[in-house]
Design a protein around this motif. Sequence first.
Motif, short mmCIF file in Angstrom:
data_model
loop_
_atom_site.label_atom_id
_atom_site.label_comp_id
_atom_site.label_asym_id
_atom_site.label_seq_id
_atom_site.Cartn_x
_atom_site.Cartn_y
_atom_site.Cartn_z
N ASP A 51 0.87 -1.26 -0.05
CA ASP A 51 -0.06 0.16 0.08
C ASP A 51 1.00 1.27 -0.09
N TYR A 52 1.86 1.15 0.72
CA TYR A 52 2.93 2.35 0.70
C TYR A 52 3.72 2.56 -0.53
N CYS A 53 3.94 1.49 -1.13
CA CYS A 53 4.67 1.62 -2.31
C CYS A 53 3.94 2.19 -3.53
N VAL A 54 2.57 1.68 -3.52
CA VAL A 54 1.34 2.26 -4.35
C VAL A 54 1.11 3.73 -4.20
N ARG A 55 0.77 4.15 -3.01
CA ARG A 55 0.72 5.71 -2.64
C ARG A 55 1.92 6.44 -3.02
N SER A 56 3.35 5.74 -3.04
CA SER A 56 4.23 6.65 -3.27
C SER A 56 4.30 7.05 -4.70
N ARG A 57 3.78 5.91 -5.75
CA ARG A 57 3.68 5.95 -7.11
C ARG A 57 5.36 6.58 -7.51
N TRP A 58 5.35 7.52 -8.52
CA TRP A 58 6.81 7.74 -8.97
C TRP A 58 7.53 8.79 -8.29
N SER A 59 7.04 9.16 -7.12
CA SER A 59 7.53 10.41 -6.56
C SER A 59 8.99 10.34 -6.07
N LEU A 60 9.52 9.03 -6.25
CA LEU A 60 11.12 8.63 -6.28
C LEU A 60 11.69 8.10 -7.43
N ASN A 61 12.86 8.10 -7.64
CA ASN A 61 13.59 7.39 -8.60
C ASN A 61 14.76 6.65 -8.20
N PRO A 62 14.62 5.56 -8.36
CA PRO A 62 13.73 4.52 -8.60
C PRO A 62 12.56 4.51 -7.79
N SER A 63 11.24 4.17 -8.23
CA SER A 63 10.15 4.44 -7.25
C SER A 63 10.36 3.09 -6.37
N LEU A 64 9.52 3.39 -5.35
CA LEU A 64 9.51 2.25 -4.35
C LEU A 64 8.90 0.95 -4.88
N MET A 65 8.07 0.81 -5.45
CA MET A 65 7.36 -0.41 -6.31
C MET A 65 8.48 -0.87 -7.22
N GLU A 66 9.41 -0.17 -7.83
CA GLU A 66 10.41 -0.69 -8.62
C GLU A 66 11.35 -1.49 -7.86
N LEU A 205 -7.82 20.22 17.96
CA LEU A 205 -8.62 19.26 17.18
C LEU A 205 -7.66 19.03 15.82
N CYS A 206 -7.03 20.05 15.39
CA CYS A 206 -6.39 19.79 14.30
C CYS A 206 -5.04 18.86 14.47
N ARG A 207 -4.35 18.97 15.50
CA ARG A 207 -3.42 18.07 15.88
C ARG A 207 -3.85 16.50 16.03
N LEU A 208 -5.18 16.35 16.32
CA LEU A 208 -5.70 15.22 16.46
C LEU A 208 -6.21 14.45 15.16
N ILE A 209 -6.60 15.33 14.44
CA ILE A 209 -6.99 14.95 12.92
C ILE A 209 -5.45 14.53 12.43
N LEU A 210 -4.62 15.36 12.53
CA LEU A 210 -3.30 15.06 11.88
C LEU A 210 -2.78 13.91 12.34
N ARG A 211 -2.95 13.52 13.55
CA ARG A 211 -2.26 12.30 14.10
C ARG A 211 -2.91 11.04 13.72
N THR A 212 -4.37 11.38 13.62
CA THR A 212 -4.97 10.29 13.27
C THR A 212 -4.93 9.79 11.76
N THR A 213 -4.86 10.74 10.70
CA THR A 213 -4.67 10.48 9.57
C THR A 213 -3.41 9.64 9.33
N LYS A 214 -2.31 10.13 9.96
CA LYS A 214 -0.99 9.52 9.65
C LYS A 214 -1.01 8.05 10.26
N LEU A 215 -1.92 7.49 11.14
CA LEU A 215 -2.04 6.32 11.46
C LEU A 215 -2.84 5.55 10.62
N GLN A 216 -3.46 6.01 9.81
CA GLN A 216 -4.34 5.27 8.66
C GLN A 216 -3.60 4.86 7.43
N SER A 217 -4.15 3.70 6.89
CA SER A 217 -3.72 3.22 5.66
C SER A 217 -4.17 3.95 4.45
#
Length: 357
Positions: A51-66, A205-217
């Motif tokens: 999932d992490y590799c798919v989300r990273s897509r081609w932001s790196l060279n070589p990509s994580l999926m590669e 509340l902003c800090r809670l939202i950001l922390r929670t989002t980071k933990l999601q897939s």
Amino acid sequence: MLLQEQLALALAAGEPKNSIRAYFDIDATALLRDLPVGLGTNDEYAAFVIDYCVRSRWSLNPSLMEKLLSKLIVAGLSAGIAELSGALARVKLQQDPNDDCYTSYWVLNGQPFLNRQTLRPLLKDFIQSNTRSLLQIAGPGAGRTYTREFFDYLASQFSELHLVPIILNKKDGPSYNVEALAEDILNPMGVGVPESSSSSDAASLCRLILRTTKLQSGLWIFVLDGFGQTDLQPQVQELVRLLTVKCTSPEYRRKMRLVLVNYTVSLEDVLPAAIVNENIPLPSVNRQDLINCLLQLNEQRRQARAPLLDGLDVIADAMLIAAPQADDPRATEKARLKFLNERLSAIATGLRGADGS
């Protein structure tokens, strides 16, 4: 899924985190930092890494999926070499099998999506890259409903996308409080707003939202529609402002996107280069859009072995001639879009003749 099965087998050869370090070398640090707490089985580790590799897509060279596919192939798997080698070749060419979704004229439940030609390439880059994570859509009225439907369609096509649309009607604006906004954002992630003295504080509340989002897939897309109203409560305005600032930082733009629909408040705390902007043109649909939409419908019919439509240009012309006019351009656009979408939907479901009449 072959890739997940083979990666889980590879991780079983040793301690999963050490294997991840070996597979991704200098890029492993960020991946390991984002590992959710509580992963137990090799299959769970494999699912997260893919999932992490798919989300990273081609932001790196070589990509994580590669990197991942190359290491698995070199390891000499007992099965799936040909399939993984084919996938590796496509990844190296930056070919995404789902890229056609961004050019689709048909979305969920046979709903046409005719317009927004400027939005489509912007949206592809907005979702697939990690360079910009704030999208501002201008143009009150026309096309906003269809924008949400297109996002919903993309989320149905990409398992890593999670859409959270929040629509605030004008009549509800003054009474809508910051706890309600936080609840609307957090609930889809399985988290509630805590009962504490800080629950009405936008910064907390902003800090809670950001922390929670980071933990999601996956990647979370929060669509805020109607939050440019001038009579919103100050803490609601502040939470929206904080989210616009924070979502653009490298720490969070790997995990979230923020879409502001008809939001005209000045974003003074955000660099202009960090914002993707779309201004909806009028009219937003032309003759070729209709023809392309009918061509895609014919392709769907061909696959279903149903009779094809003839004279697509004639059908398109007839629709444009019959489309209603109003007193001002914005009202005309809204009525025109509604009419064209209804006619195309009727043709697709066989409720009208081939010309939509």
